[in-house]
Design a protein around this motif. Structure first.
Motif, PDB file in Angstrom:
ATOM      1  N   TYR A 167     -30.262  -6.544 -36.707  1.00  0.00           N
ATOM      2  CA  TYR A 167     -28.862  -6.891 -36.892  1.00  0.00           C
ATOM      3  C   TYR A 167     -28.042  -5.668 -37.295  1.00  0.00           C
ATOM      4  N   ILE A 168     -28.568  -4.919 -38.262  1.00  0.00           N
ATOM      5  CA  ILE A 168     -27.841  -3.735 -38.740  1.00  0.00           C
ATOM      6  C   ILE A 168     -27.747  -2.688 -37.632  1.00  0.00           C
ATOM      7  N   TRP A 169     -28.818  -2.533 -36.899  1.00  0.00           N
ATOM      8  CA  TRP A 169     -28.851  -1.601 -35.789  1.00  0.00           C
ATOM      9  C   TRP A 169     -27.734  -1.934 -34.802  1.00  0.00           C
ATOM     10  N   PHE A 170     -27.636  -3.230 -34.521  1.00  0.00           N
ATOM     11  CA  PHE A 170     -26.684  -3.740 -33.562  1.00  0.00           C
ATOM     12  C   PHE A 170     -25.248  -3.569 -34.059  1.00  0.00           C
ATOM     13  N   ARG A 171     -25.031  -3.877 -35.332  1.00  0.00           N
ATOM     14  CA  ARG A 171     -23.671  -3.850 -35.881  1.00  0.00           C
ATOM     15  C   ARG A 171     -23.251  -2.438 -36.301  1.00  0.00           C
TER      16      ARG A 171
END
Lengths: 327, 530
Positions: A167-171
């Motif tokens: 999720y963090i990677w994506f955001r």
């Protein structure tokens, strides 16, 4: 109101302290691992199998007598503890005792039956001696199930960490997700270490607590990260260290307030929520402190060492592009 | 950001009122709820076993015993097919060993015939084209028949389904109210019985294999020549369930459990408990023929390897119904009748996990939980009002609406509230103000930087939105993982945590914003109070 007196922008140089914090965290992590290795965790029957029985006697009984009554049963390692602060027991002048014993030493199928037999053996021995007793709770978990429960618990932790990393990677960017996940692993290790130190029971609800700590710590980290990303776009000339320091300072009052309200709620569970939730709320309280610390000194500080490239931040990847960019 | 169209306003108020509406039954006692008119919701929050007391049992089908039972059946089928005339195959040493059926074909010329006959017992698993159900191998006249892996898997699935049905019928038959029976994984069954705080009898009832047969007693045989339960030359010695008496009976049954249509507990003329039964299918004819041919012979009724009743035939029984009398008590007679009605289990069920919570502890837990929630809520409310004054009041009203929405959602969705679930609500109380705090802090910052009150509020909400989204989505991920991989109470925690994420975003971001918008436009403050 009171908040007027809290500065919106304190100027604390958090990043200057980061090497001290890294060293401290490293020491704590090593200490945690050492504690778990030497002292071990006080696993509940959820994970090792065994029997837990909570009884209430009809009159006041000395806890030693209950121990004596059970010593004839030839069980290895029975723990008998009195639940003292129960209001009901105080009013009615009864004794509430918690009896815990590990799964008997047997192989395969026999052990599942032996666990059940142990439970009924304990109860009948107590009924013989003390007459009318109330069974408040009885749990018997066979070793087959308990092994799976532990596996599932670890699985849940790993899956949750993995999903958050994605999720963090994506955001954000991969540099952020490394910082966030290292901080989370840090939190999990220190919390498990705390359980080794205090010997609070480590059971299924502890796993739930660990996951919630992970969620809370992540929540905290994301708030700081969001701010870092925003300020990096706004102050293109400022050094990374200064931007991160400024972001942490600007979110500091929020961090303190949210931790404050969460701690208030958690302390009320810890003190008033009863025996079953004590270990759970304890883990959470510790987690709030450690999660707040790690989002500043681990998650954010690591950004300075992951080779963050400012150029790739922004540029329309976020539709909620900050307003302040035009200032 | 501060414009609320009328329809939006109505929608927000509607959602809050819906929450209150669904919440309402929880505030009433059972009597008042019964008096509610039909259009009102009557569902309260369903309490988990840890809060209302009851028993949780995790049962497991023993795969080894299942395989053994099915191999014994296979072994009998093989015998039947081999001795079929004409050209019956002569064989010796039929036994169940090492997960297969083994026997020796006596005439080498009959090996192919034996293979052909056994192969007829095999069928493709999962319809035509599937893997064969039996593996047949032969060496020097010794044949070994085993189940294929596909068949073994299929057996396990069938056994679990059958077991669930049998358990359901037995539990229902025992008069237990409101049991919850669910499959878990490939070989487990969860059985939850609210309100039952001593499951010993229920466990005994469930664990009975329930294999019932009626066998002819060989009164001429010398019992000392046999070992208990070990068949020899088609006969086997069985012990009486209630006395030391032993019987030698023919191994092949006259009737089996499948021949019984109904069974119920009743009383004989001396007011002693008995079990009345009726037969179905081929049962009445078989039993009629048997009793006609065996006047004065004895037969034994064998349940799970023990003789529960034995009688001699006085006259032919052609009606297809009869009664079983014995030395059992009412309770035992009732249990036998239930087991007979429910049918036999494919394999023994083992209790691998048992959790029982007494009603007293459940009540204590609810009391402790509500006290902790109330005090936690009060502390958070005081803290917020001290910190933000009027804005704190807005946040606290939102928080109250939030809790109402959580309880309303739990009631409306029929989700179960567990003790960790209460902890989840309390945790939500603490964390729910986070979104408000994020917004308020942003507004404070903007205002400090010299913006007008309205612009500060506008920008504050806009700036905080992406942070709130990220923060709550990560919590939602944790809740989803807990729900997906957790079990029992942990799942309950995940449910309240997950619901709490949605309701707190709604109340903080929509409800509080509406309050703020109304306030700033009515009061038109020159300066914000923070």
């Amino acid at each position: 109101m009171l908040l007027k007196y809290l500065p919106t922008e304190p100027k604390i140089g958090f990043m200057k302290l980061r090497f001290g914090a890294f060293a401290l965290s490293l020491v704590l992590i090593i200490a945690s691992i050492a504690m778990v290795a030497t002292r071990g965790l006080n696993f509940g029957i959820d994970f090792v199998g065994g029997v837990v029985i909570e009884i209430e006697t009809s009159t006041k009984v000395d806890i030693g007598e209950i121990r004596d009554a059970l010593s004839e049963l030839d069980l290895d390692g029975v723990e008998v503890t009195e639940i003292k602060d129960n209001l009901v027991a105080e009013e009615t002048g009864t004794t509430i005792a918690l009896i815990k014993t590990k799964a008997p030493d047997a192989e395969g199928e026999a052990v599942e039956a032996a666990v059940q037999a142990t439970a009924s053996g304990i109860l009948s021995a107590l009924k013989d001696k003390f007459g009318d007793i109330e069974e408040r709770r009885k749990e018997a978990v066979g070793p087959k199930v308990s092994g799976e429960l532990l596996q599932d618990g670890i699985m849940a932790l790993v899956v949750a960490l993995g999903l958050m990393l994605l999720y963090i990677w994506f955001r954000f960017q991969w540099q952020f997700s490394i910082g966030a996940v290292l901080a989370l692993i840090h939190d999990v290790i220190l919390t498990i270490g705390m359980f080794a130190v205090t010997q609070f029971e480590f059971n299924l609800s502890t796993i739930a607590a660990l996951l919630t700590i992970v969620g809370y710590s992540m929540n905290d980290t994301v708030v700081v990260y969001d701010r870092v990303r925003e300020e990096m776009r706004r102050y293109k000339k400022m050094s990374d260290t200064d931007v991160i320091d400024m972001s942490i300072n600007r979110t500091l009052s929020r961090t303190l307030l949210t931790s404050g309200t969460t701690l208030l709620a958690l302390f009320s569970i810890f003190l008033l929520g009863g025996e079953v939730l004590r270990g759970f709320s304890f883990a959470m309280i510790w987690g709030v402190f450690i999660g707040t610390y790690s989002s500043i000194f681990i998650a954010s500080a690591i950004l300075l060492h992951t080779g963050l490239r400012r150029g790739s931040i922004g540029g329309g990847e976020n539709e909620n592009a900050p307003h302040g960019a035009q200032v | 950001m501060l414009q609320f169209a009328l329809w939006k306003r109505l929608l927000v108020i509607g959602v809050v009122l819906l929450g209150a509406w669904l919440c309402l039954p929880n505030l009433l006692n059972a009597g008042q709820r019964a008096g509610l008119p039909g259009f009102m919701p009557s569902e309260t929050v369903k309490l988990g076993l840890d809060l209302k007391g009851g028993s949780y049992l995790l049962l497991e089908v023993d795969p080894e015993e299942l395989q053994q039972n099915r191999l014994l059946e296979l072994s009998r089928d093989i015998q039947r097919t081999l001795i079929k005339k004409p050209n019956n195959v002569k064989f010796r040493g039929r036994e169940v060993v090492d997960g297969g059926v083994r026997f020796r074909v006596m005439e080498p010329t009959q090996i192919d015939e034996a293979k052909r006959r056994v192969r007829e017992l095999s069928s493709p698993v999962g319809g035509i084209g599937g893997q064969q159900s039996l593996n047949i191998s032969e060496q020097n006249g010794v044949m070994n028949v085993t189940f294929s892996s596909a068949r073994l898997e299929e057996l396990e699935v069938e056994a679990l389904n059958d077991s669930i049905e049998v358990v359901r019928r037995r539990v229902d038959g025992s008069g237990t109210t409101d049991p919850n029976i669910q499959r878990q994984g490939s070989n487990r069954i969860v059985l939850e019985v609210p309100g039952l705080d001593d499951p010993t009898e229920l466990i005994e009832l469930i664990q009975r294999a329930g294999v019932m047969t009626v066998n002819l007693v060989d009164e001429t045989a010398d019992a000392s020549q046999y070992r208990l339960d070990e068949p020899r030359l088609g006969k086997v010695k069985r012990q009486d369930a209630y006395s030391a008496r032993e019987y030698v009976v023919h191994e092949d049954p006259i009737l089996t459990g499948a021949d019984f249509a109904t069974a119920s507990q009743g009383f004989d003329e001396n007011n002693r408990p008995q079990i009345n039964f009726t037969l179905k299918g081929r049962g009445p004819k078989v039993f009629g023929d048997f009793t006609s041919e065996h006047i004065n012979d004895s037969f034994a009724i064998v349940l799970d390897g023990q003789v529960i009743s034995a009688a001699s035939v006085r006259s032919p029984i052609l009606s297809g119904s009869g009664r079983i009398t014995g030395s059992f008590e009412i309770q035992e007679a009732n249990a036998i009748a239930i087991v007979l009605r429910a049918g036999e289990l494919p394999a023994k069920l083992q209790v691998v996990e048992q959790r029982v919570v007494g009603a007293g502890l459940g009540e204590d837990s609810i009391r402790a939980g509500t006290t902790a929630s109330a005090i936690g809520l009060a502390l958070v409310a005081i803290f917020m009002i001290l910190a933000y004054g009027l804005w704190g009041v807005f946040a606290v009203i939102s928080l109250a609406a939030n809790i109402m929405l959580i309880i309303g959602s739990l009631s409306g969705l029929g989700a179960t509230l567990t003790l960790p679930g209460i902890a989840g609500i309390i945790l939500t109380i603490g964390m729910a103000v986070d979104a408000n705090v994020l917004v308020f802090e942003r507004i404070r910052e903007e205002h400090k930087n010299g913006r007008s009150p309205i612009t500060s509020i506008e920008i504050g909400y806009k700036q905080a939105s992406s942070t709130i989204l990220d923060a709550n989505l990560t919590t939602l991920i944790a809740a989803a993982v807990l729900f997906w991989l957790g079990s029992g109470p942990v799942k309950g925690f995940a449910v309240t945590l997950g619901i709490g994420v949605f309701t707190s975003v709604f109340t903080a971001f929509v409800l509080t914003r509406m309050f703020m918008a109304d306030w700033v436009r009515t009061v038109r403050p020159k300066k914000l109070p923070v």
